[in-house]
Each structure stands twice: as C-alpha cells, then as structure tokens.
Design an enzyme around this catalytic site. Sequence first.
Site, PDB file in Angstrom:
ATOM      1  N   PHE A   1      17.380 -40.796  18.106  1.00 17.93           N
ATOM      2  CA  PHE A   1      16.980 -40.336  16.772  1.00 17.93           C
ATOM      3  C   PHE A   1      15.668 -41.018  16.425  1.00 17.93           C
ATOM      4  O   PHE A   1      15.610 -42.223  16.208  1.00 17.93           O
ATOM      5  CB  PHE A   1      18.030 -40.657  15.705  1.00 17.93           C
ATOM      6  CG  PHE A   1      17.607 -40.120  14.359  1.00 17.93           C
ATOM      7  CD1 PHE A   1      17.839 -38.796  14.031  1.00 17.93           C
ATOM      8  CD2 PHE A   1      16.954 -40.920  13.446  1.00 17.93           C
ATOM      9  CE1 PHE A   1      17.429 -38.277  12.808  1.00 17.93           C
ATOM     10  CE2 PHE A   1      16.537 -40.423  12.219  1.00 17.93           C
ATOM     11  CZ  PHE A   1      16.772 -39.097  11.898  1.00 17.93           C
TER      12      PHE A   1
ATOM     13  N   LYS B   1      11.164 -48.433   7.634  1.00 12.40           N
ATOM     14  CA  LYS B   1      12.325 -48.828   6.836  1.00 12.40           C
ATOM     15  C   LYS B   1      12.167 -50.193   6.181  1.00 12.40           C
ATOM     16  O   LYS B   1      11.564 -50.304   5.121  1.00 12.40           O
ATOM     17  CB  LYS B   1      13.587 -48.745   7.675  1.00 12.40           C
ATOM     18  CG  LYS B   1      13.941 -47.309   8.066  1.00 12.40           C
ATOM     19  CD  LYS B   1      15.331 -47.172   8.592  1.00 12.40           C
ATOM     20  CE  LYS B   1      15.644 -45.752   9.060  1.00 12.40           C
ATOM     21  NZ  LYS B   1      15.672 -44.765   7.982  1.00 12.40           N
TER      22      LYS B   1
ATOM     23  N   ASP C   1      10.888 -48.031  19.517  1.00  6.99           N
ATOM     24  CA  ASP C   1      11.133 -47.586  18.144  1.00  6.99           C
ATOM     25  C   ASP C   1      12.093 -48.577  17.503  1.00  6.99           C
ATOM     26  O   ASP C   1      13.307 -48.499  17.688  1.00  6.99           O
ATOM     27  CB  ASP C   1      11.717 -46.172  18.157  1.00  6.99           C
ATOM     28  CG  ASP C   1      12.014 -45.638  16.757  1.00  6.99           C
ATOM     29  OD1 ASP C   1      12.070 -46.452  15.810  1.00  6.99           O
ATOM     30  OD2 ASP C   1      12.220 -44.419  16.617  1.00  6.99           O
TER      31      ASP C   1
END
Length: 401
Positions: free
Chosen positions: A141, A255, A226
């Site tokens: 994801f 984030k 990531d």
Amino acid sequence: MSTTASAIASAEAHSAHNYHPLPLVVASADGAWMTDVEGRRYLDMLAGYSALNFGHGNRRLIDAAKAQLERVTLTSRAFHHDRFADFCTQLTELCGMEMVLPMNTGAEAVETAVKTARKWGYRVKGVPDNTAKIVVAADNFHGRTTTVISFSTDPDARADFGPYTPGFEIVPYGDLAAMEAALTDNTVAVLIEPIQGEAGVLVPPPGYLAGVRRLTTERNVLFIADEIQSGLGRTGKTFACEHEGVVPDMYVLGKALGGGVVPVSAVVSSRDVLGVYRPGEHGSTFGGNPLACAVALEVIAMLRTGEYQQRATELGDHLHHELGLLTGSGAVEAVRGRGLWAGVDIVPAHGTGREISEKLMDRGVLVKDTHGSTIRIAPPLVISKEDLDWGLDQLRTVLVG
C-alpha cells in the site's frame, strides 16, 4: 435523532462513500484519548494510521503551529522562506542523507519517488528512454493515485480505475529469490515498505531488507523505503530499516512528519539522486510551506531525543507480550508487528475485523479492521502503560470474555 446520528446521516448524504468509518463523531482529542459529540471518551489505538505518533494536541506541535500561523503560512516555492533551509538541513541529518524534496501527502511523496527513480535511471544509469522498470511487492500500500494503484494487488484499490500506468513488476513480499529474478538492466528501483501496514502489519523474514540492500547495490538499482507508516519512531527505531542495519537510497516520509497537525511529506535522498531535478520539472504549491516546515522541525527535534523510540520499544514489547497470550485463547490466529504496532488476526468464528472493531468501540477503544479478519493496533507513542493495559483488557474481554 441524536447529535451523532444526525451528523452521520448528513455525512452519508453529502460526502462520497470512499470510507466506511466507525459510527462515532469525534469532537475533541487530547493525548491518546478522543471525545465524541455526546461526551463519550475513547482510547485511540489507531493514531491516524501513525500520523499521530506524538498524540492528539501535542503541546509542542500546537505551539509551533500557532507561532508560525502568526507569521507566514504560505509563500509557494516561488520564494524562499525562513523555515525552509532549517527543515531541509535537519531532516537530511535525521535521515543521514543529503537532500530533501518536500511534498504534502504520502501518496504525493511516493509519486515523487517514482518520478525521481525514473529520471535518475535515464540521466544517471543510462536506461533507454521509456523503458525504466520499478520492482514492488505484492500486497503493498503506497497510496491511491492512478500510478500507485497501477501496481497494487488490492482489488478494492485497483478495480475500475484503469487504464493503468506501466513500468512496474510485482513480486511476493519477503521473497528475495523472486526479487533477484525480477531485476534487469532496465530496473531503476525497488520500492517496498519495510513493514507492510495496510496488509496487516506484515514484518518481512529476517535478513530480507539486508538482502534487498545487497541486491540493489550489486545491480545499480535504487532501494526506496516507503517509511510513511513505519518511520519516525513507530517501530522503536527512527526508521524501520534500522532494525536490520540498512540504509536505503531514498526514504519516503509522511504521516507523523506533520504530527497530525498539517500534511507534510518528503523524499529524502543523496545529491546524486535528487540532483537530477532542474527548475520546473517537479513541484507543489504547498510543498515545504512555512507552516509545514515549522511543525516538522518540532517533530524532528522530538525524535532527536530518542524518547519516543524508547517508548515504542518498551511499550511495544509489553503490547506484543500481552497480545501473544491471546493466541492461546482460541480467538486469535496470529499476531505480527514491531514496536508499538501490531496486526491481530481474529479467528473468523469470533467475528470479522469490523465486528470486533465495533465491539471495542462500544467499550471505549478505537481500532480499525483491514482485509476482513485483521485489526490493527497502533496507539500514539505517548500512551501510558496504564491506558494501554486498559485497552488490552477491553480487547481481551471482547475476544474471550
């Protein structure tokens, strides 16, 4: 109709149904706790998918944002501003890198990483035009843009959004042999999550990240990590790659870099890699804006103390010990994770992940399901041991009585 029911009905009537939220309406939050419009309090065990590593309303972050709000919030990159150089310098130092390309959201940062790898491949590695390949892992994801979902294996994220962007090869996560077989002279990068969050907090086999580092170095391929969810303290290290002593060629961050206050993301790499850009080739009006830089600078300062990494390690050890005890209860099939982050596979006979999440909500604990029978647990790193134990008690009650 209650205030909660009215707000949910209005949201359902006037917003696209691209999410399936739990049926509560949050009005305020502090630390690891949220309060809804009816005054009910809930322990947040999700932390905005790790965007809120430092808790809701963290005083240092709020103060940094307020101070910057009074000065200047946006200049665009048409001009320099007085927070930008410090942000870039300190983030590169935190990452052990040389240059930063700031963006806003995690998906934007992943898109930037993809574009960067391709441009590097053409300008530096010498790959023929329009032939660059990037190897990714199944069950990944990395966001929901058209390019990113082109290499997703999740039907919900991918279906009905074609035609898809070419140039990606998908291999099983954790399989070094498959990755090695996928690397060709035209491969410019390997893009992976050091821990796959959306897939259920999947931790790769020991030695996998080190193996990826070895293969990419041998084949002159960029290793892109990531760390949007796994980075910035969540796993007990500043970056999850550190658990195997690995330094990638590029970090993709987001984030928690914005502390749950503003969206902040970044690609951080070497001068040889990010130096391929020239003015006008990539950008973002809000990327690296003064407000974002001010908040991110405070996040970096907090991470430098090591306090949050230590909390994630200590509370994470406790979390995994307690969750491990549930695997013998007949209600939990498996527990995975690292630091203050866990994926819990529920035995289907005890309910779906959604059903368990709703039962926990009724008991004042907020988690979220993924892939049917799995719930994710990722509380703010500021959570107290007492609150964590209370939340685990509620989970134990829901699962085993």
